[in-house]
Design an enzyme around this catalytic site. Structure first.
Site, PDB file in Angstrom:
ATOM      1  N   GLY A  50       0.837  -1.192   0.000  1.00 44.39           N
ATOM      2  CA  GLY A  50       0.000   0.000   0.000  1.00 44.39           C
ATOM      3  C   GLY A  50       0.868   1.237   0.000  1.00 44.39           C
ATOM      4  O   GLY A  50       1.999   1.212   0.490  1.00 44.39           O
ATOM      5  N   GLN A  55       3.239   9.905   0.725  1.00 44.92           N
ATOM      6  CA  GLN A  55       4.510   9.210   0.908  1.00 44.92           C
ATOM      7  C   GLN A  55       5.486   9.464  -0.242  1.00 44.92           C
ATOM      8  O   GLN A  55       6.669   9.190  -0.097  1.00 44.92           O
ATOM      9  CB  GLN A  55       4.289   7.698   1.073  1.00 44.92           C
ATOM     10  CG  GLN A  55       3.618   7.338   2.389  1.00 44.92           C
ATOM     11  CD  GLN A  55       3.418   5.856   2.497  1.00 44.92           C
ATOM     12  OE1 GLN A  55       2.400   5.328   2.073  1.00 44.92           O
ATOM     13  NE2 GLN A  55       4.415   5.178   3.044  1.00 44.92           N
ATOM     14  N   CYS A  98       5.967  -0.221   7.223  1.00 39.23           N
ATOM     15  CA  CYS A  98       5.657   0.950   6.401  1.00 39.23           C
ATOM     16  C   CYS A  98       6.857   1.298   5.542  1.00 39.23           C
ATOM     17  O   CYS A  98       7.993   1.302   6.030  1.00 39.23           O
ATOM     18  CB  CYS A  98       5.294   2.124   7.312  1.00 39.23           C
ATOM     19  SG  CYS A  98       4.854   3.621   6.434  1.00 39.23           S
ATOM     20  N   LEU A  99       6.618   1.629   4.290  1.00 37.92           N
ATOM     21  CA  LEU A  99       7.696   2.003   3.393  1.00 37.92           C
ATOM     22  C   LEU A  99       8.385   3.291   3.831  1.00 37.92           C
ATOM     23  O   LEU A  99       9.533   3.518   3.497  1.00 37.92           O
ATOM     24  CB  LEU A  99       7.173   2.140   1.961  1.00 37.92           C
ATOM     25  CG  LEU A  99       6.607   0.848   1.356  1.00 37.92           C
ATOM     26  CD1 LEU A  99       5.999   1.128  -0.013  1.00 37.92           C
ATOM     27  CD2 LEU A  99       7.679  -0.221   1.268  1.00 37.92           C
ATOM     28  N   HIS A 140      -4.339   1.755   7.714  1.00 42.16           N
ATOM     29  CA  HIS A 140      -2.941   2.206   7.776  1.00 42.16           C
ATOM     30  C   HIS A 140      -2.707   3.329   6.758  1.00 42.16           C
ATOM     31  O   HIS A 140      -2.162   4.384   7.088  1.00 42.16           O
ATOM     32  CB  HIS A 140      -2.015   1.011   7.497  1.00 42.16           C
ATOM     33  CG  HIS A 140      -0.571   1.356   7.387  1.00 42.16           C
ATOM     34  ND1 HIS A 140       0.342   0.972   8.334  1.00 42.16           N
ATOM     35  CD2 HIS A 140       0.127   2.028   6.432  1.00 42.16           C
ATOM     36  CE1 HIS A 140       1.547   1.413   7.971  1.00 42.16           C
ATOM     37  NE2 HIS A 140       1.442   2.045   6.820  1.00 42.16           N
ATOM     38  N   GLU A 141      -3.136   3.106   5.525  1.00 38.09           N
ATOM     39  CA  GLU A 141      -2.920   4.100   4.472  1.00 38.09           C
ATOM     40  C   GLU A 141      -3.765   5.348   4.711  1.00 38.09           C
ATOM     41  O   GLU A 141      -3.305   6.466   4.453  1.00 38.09           O
ATOM     42  CB  GLU A 141      -3.192   3.506   3.093  1.00 38.09           C
ATOM     43  CG  GLU A 141      -2.290   2.353   2.700  1.00 38.09           C
ATOM     44  CD  GLU A 141      -0.805   2.653   2.800  1.00 38.09           C
ATOM     45  OE1 GLU A 141      -0.402   3.823   2.643  1.00 38.09           O
ATOM     46  OE2 GLU A 141      -0.028   1.718   3.041  1.00 38.09           O
ATOM     47  N   HIS A 144      -2.100   7.764   6.920  1.00 39.11           N
ATOM     48  CA  HIS A 144      -1.143   8.627   6.213  1.00 39.11           C
ATOM     49  C   HIS A 144      -1.826   9.906   5.715  1.00 39.11           C
ATOM     50  O   HIS A 144      -1.232  10.984   5.758  1.00 39.11           O
ATOM     51  CB  HIS A 144      -0.515   7.910   5.018  1.00 39.11           C
ATOM     52  CG  HIS A 144       0.616   7.009   5.367  1.00 39.11           C
ATOM     53  ND1 HIS A 144       1.797   7.466   5.901  1.00 39.11           N
ATOM     54  CD2 HIS A 144       0.749   5.663   5.244  1.00 39.11           C
ATOM     55  CE1 HIS A 144       2.615   6.442   6.098  1.00 39.11           C
ATOM     56  NE2 HIS A 144       2.003   5.341   5.712  1.00 39.11           N
TER      57      HIS A 144
END
Length: 175
Positions: A50, A55, A98-99, A140-141, A144
């Site tokens: 995701g 991001q 997380c990226l 989660h996304e 962000h």
């Protein structure tokens, strides 16, 4: 399509952008679809499941996701202006990563099921239920989009340790 740089917590300028609240988009346009295509390519290259637009430095309310487990059976999903309209009282714990916080994983508790509405890649309104990994990933996304990282759900000590590990790894990689 292009692979973009993913912002990370070890860089103060990146963190300032990651903490911004994303703005809704007025419509799904060709330019927005090009952004989503770039996001998807970036997410696959990372690799991740995701990615929120913020991001990659674009603070707009857009998410891409692919939670399929098969490399040869990709199932990309696109979420424009997503909203959670219902969340279950039942909670579930899931180990998240997380990226933007590379190589850090920890357990986060979230509602086990949610109902969301959003616009898809074609700009059509969609409403659907999510549970399991889908529910975890969309929440989660969507965090962000509000300037919240998964490590913000952890204790202050765990959060500080996570950021310090990412900073150390970035220094080691640069050396």
């Amino acid at each position: 399509m292009a692979t973009r740089r993913i912002l990370t917590v070890d860089n103060a300028a990146d963190l300032a952008v990651l903490k911004r609240v994303s703005q809704p988009v007025p419509a799904v346009t060709d330019d927005l679809r090009a952004l989503m295509d770039d996001m998807l390519e970036t997410m696959y290259a990372a690799p991740g499941i995701g990615l929120a637009a913020v991001q990659i430095g674009e603070p707009v309310s857009v998410i891409v996701m692919d939670i399929s487990r098969e490399e040869d059976a990709k199932a990309p999903r696109y979420f424009v202006n997503p909203e959670i309209v219902w969340a279950s009282d039942e909670l579930a714990v899931y180990e998240e990563g997380c990226l933007s916080v590379p190589e850090i994983y920890d357990e986060v508790e979230r509602p086990a099921k949610v109902k969301l509405k959003y616009l898809n890649y074609a700009g059509e309104a969609v409403e659907e239920d999510a549970e399991g990994l889908f529910a975890v990933c969309i929440q989660h996304e969507m965090d962000h989009l509000k300037g919240v990282l998964f490590i913000d759900h952890l204790s202050r000590l765990k959060r500080e340790r996570a950021v310090n590990k990412v900073k150390k790894a970035a220094r080691d990689k640069a050396a």
